[in-house]
Design a protein around this motif. Structure first.
Motif, PDB file in Angstrom:
ATOM      1  N   LYS A 106     -13.520 134.837  95.997  1.00  0.00           N
ATOM      2  CA  LYS A 106     -13.977 136.063  96.655  1.00  0.00           C
ATOM      3  C   LYS A 106     -14.245 135.820  98.143  1.00  0.00           C
ATOM      4  CE  LYS A 106     -17.397 137.294  93.949  1.00  0.00           C
ATOM      5  NZ  LYS A 106     -18.503 138.151  93.428  1.00  0.00           N
ATOM      6  N   HIS A 109     -10.868 135.239  99.980  1.00  0.00           N
ATOM      7  CA  HIS A 109     -10.117 136.498 100.043  1.00  0.00           C
ATOM      8  C   HIS A 109     -10.487 137.323 101.273  1.00  0.00           C
ATOM      9  CE1 HIS A 109      -8.254 140.238  98.785  1.00  0.00           C
ATOM     10  NE2 HIS A 109      -9.422 140.842  98.810  1.00  0.00           N
ATOM     11  N   ARG A 130      -6.273 138.908  84.798  1.00  0.00           N
ATOM     12  CA  ARG A 130      -6.977 139.949  84.045  1.00  0.00           C
ATOM     13  C   ARG A 130      -8.189 139.381  83.319  1.00  0.00           C
ATOM     14  NH1 ARG A 130      -1.743 143.172  81.441  1.00  0.00           N
ATOM     15  NH2 ARG A 130      -1.166 144.299  83.346  1.00  0.00           N
ATOM     16  N   THR A 134      -9.837 138.587  88.537  1.00  0.00           N
ATOM     17  CA  THR A 134      -9.493 138.185  89.904  1.00  0.00           C
ATOM     18  C   THR A 134      -8.225 138.857  90.433  1.00  0.00           C
ATOM     19  OG1 THR A 134      -8.308 136.253  89.022  1.00  0.00           O
ATOM     20  CG2 THR A 134     -10.610 135.930  89.671  1.00  0.00           C
ATOM     21  N   THR A 135      -7.706 139.842  89.728  1.00  0.00           N
ATOM     22  CA  THR A 135      -6.442 140.474  90.117  1.00  0.00           C
ATOM     23  C   THR A 135      -6.451 140.954  91.559  1.00  0.00           C
ATOM     24  OG1 THR A 135      -6.073 141.187  87.827  1.00  0.00           O
ATOM     25  CG2 THR A 135      -4.785 142.283  89.543  1.00  0.00           C
ATOM     26  N   SER A 136      -7.536 141.577  91.976  1.00  0.00           N
ATOM     27  CA  SER A 136      -7.608 142.159  93.320  1.00  0.00           C
ATOM     28  C   SER A 136      -7.680 141.110  94.425  1.00  0.00           C
ATOM     29  CB  SER A 136      -8.824 143.081  93.426  1.00  0.00           C
ATOM     30  OG  SER A 136     -10.028 142.346  93.265  1.00  0.00           O
ATOM     31  N   THR A 139      -2.730 138.397  96.598  1.00  0.00           N
ATOM     32  CA  THR A 139      -1.714 139.253  97.204  1.00  0.00           C
ATOM     33  C   THR A 139      -0.394 139.185  96.452  1.00  0.00           C
ATOM     34  OG1 THR A 139      -2.705 139.004  99.395  1.00  0.00           O
ATOM     35  CG2 THR A 139      -0.389 139.672  99.318  1.00  0.00           C
TER      36      THR A 139
END
Length: 221
Positions: A106, A109, A130, A134-136, A139
């Protein structure tokens, strides 16, 4: 390993999955055992049995003789079914993130492009993201199952399609290191993982220390 290595001015960090971000060996062993039982193959695989095969594709693991295969066994059929079982079970079995990984991802990112590259199955990276939420944070991602090419080729492909010039690859084995260097990127060795490495550009014994060093090299005077 160079003590002078710096993360200064990197644009992206590309991560290996198994042994770098999480440990899912118990789940993988269970999946192999389920598939073996379906095909009537004797034997039982433990998590430790898979250690030396981490970093290889399932085709390579099978070829190296992880199980005693009956002469009548259809290799392609077995491996196809193995991947199907993995796709069915991994979303619930999952694995265990190493200490500091979720918080560290996080933080990274916020400043860098994060990507995943692994020799896992076609849906392996999606299942990982999923399960861990951490999908978001990533990139882009590319696995051997999605594009059955050497890891070095897939690292370069990720960089090319995201217009990245300066990246590092983070992994846990000598093979990871060799492929990173073949791709022309520095290798960051996580010593807590599954393998050894003799010529990493820099190494860390914890994910927390890695994150702190990356941030320090780029944002602290």
């Amino acid at each position: 390993m160079s003590n002078q290595f710096s993360f200064k001015n990197i644009e992206a960090i590309i991560f290996d999955m198994d042994g770098t971000l999480w440990n899912a060996l118990k789940s993988y062993a269970h999946i192999w055992n389920v598939c073996m039982a379906e095909f009537g193959i004797e034997g039982h695989i433990e998590a430790d049995d898979l250690l030396k095969y981490m970093g290889y594709s399932i085709d390579e693991i099978f070829a190296q003789g992880i199980i005693s295969t009956p002469k009548h066994l259809d290799r392609k059929q077995f491996l196809t079914r193995l991947e199907e079982i993995e796709d069915q079970l991994m979303p619930t079995l999952g694995g265990e993130l190493y200490s500091g990984v979720f918080e560290g991802l996080k933080e990274l990112h916020k400043h860098f492009t994060l990507m995943l590259q692994s020799n896992c199955s076609r849906k392996g990276l999606v299942n990982f993201m999923r399960y861990t939420g951490t999908t978001s944070l990533f990139t882009d991602y590319l696995s051997w199952g999605m594009n059955p090419k050497p890891k070095s080729d897939n690292i370069k492909l990720l960089m090319e399609r995201n217009c990245i010039k300066r990246a590092v690859y983070v992994g846990d084995t000598q093979s990871d290191c060799n492929h990173a260097h073949t791709a022309g990127v520095p290798f960051v060795y996580m010593t807590y993982g599954f393998g050894d490495c003799a010529d990493a550009d820099i190494e860390f014994s914890s994910f927390h220390d890695f994150v702190n060093q990356v941030i320090s090299d780029n944002y602290e005077q």
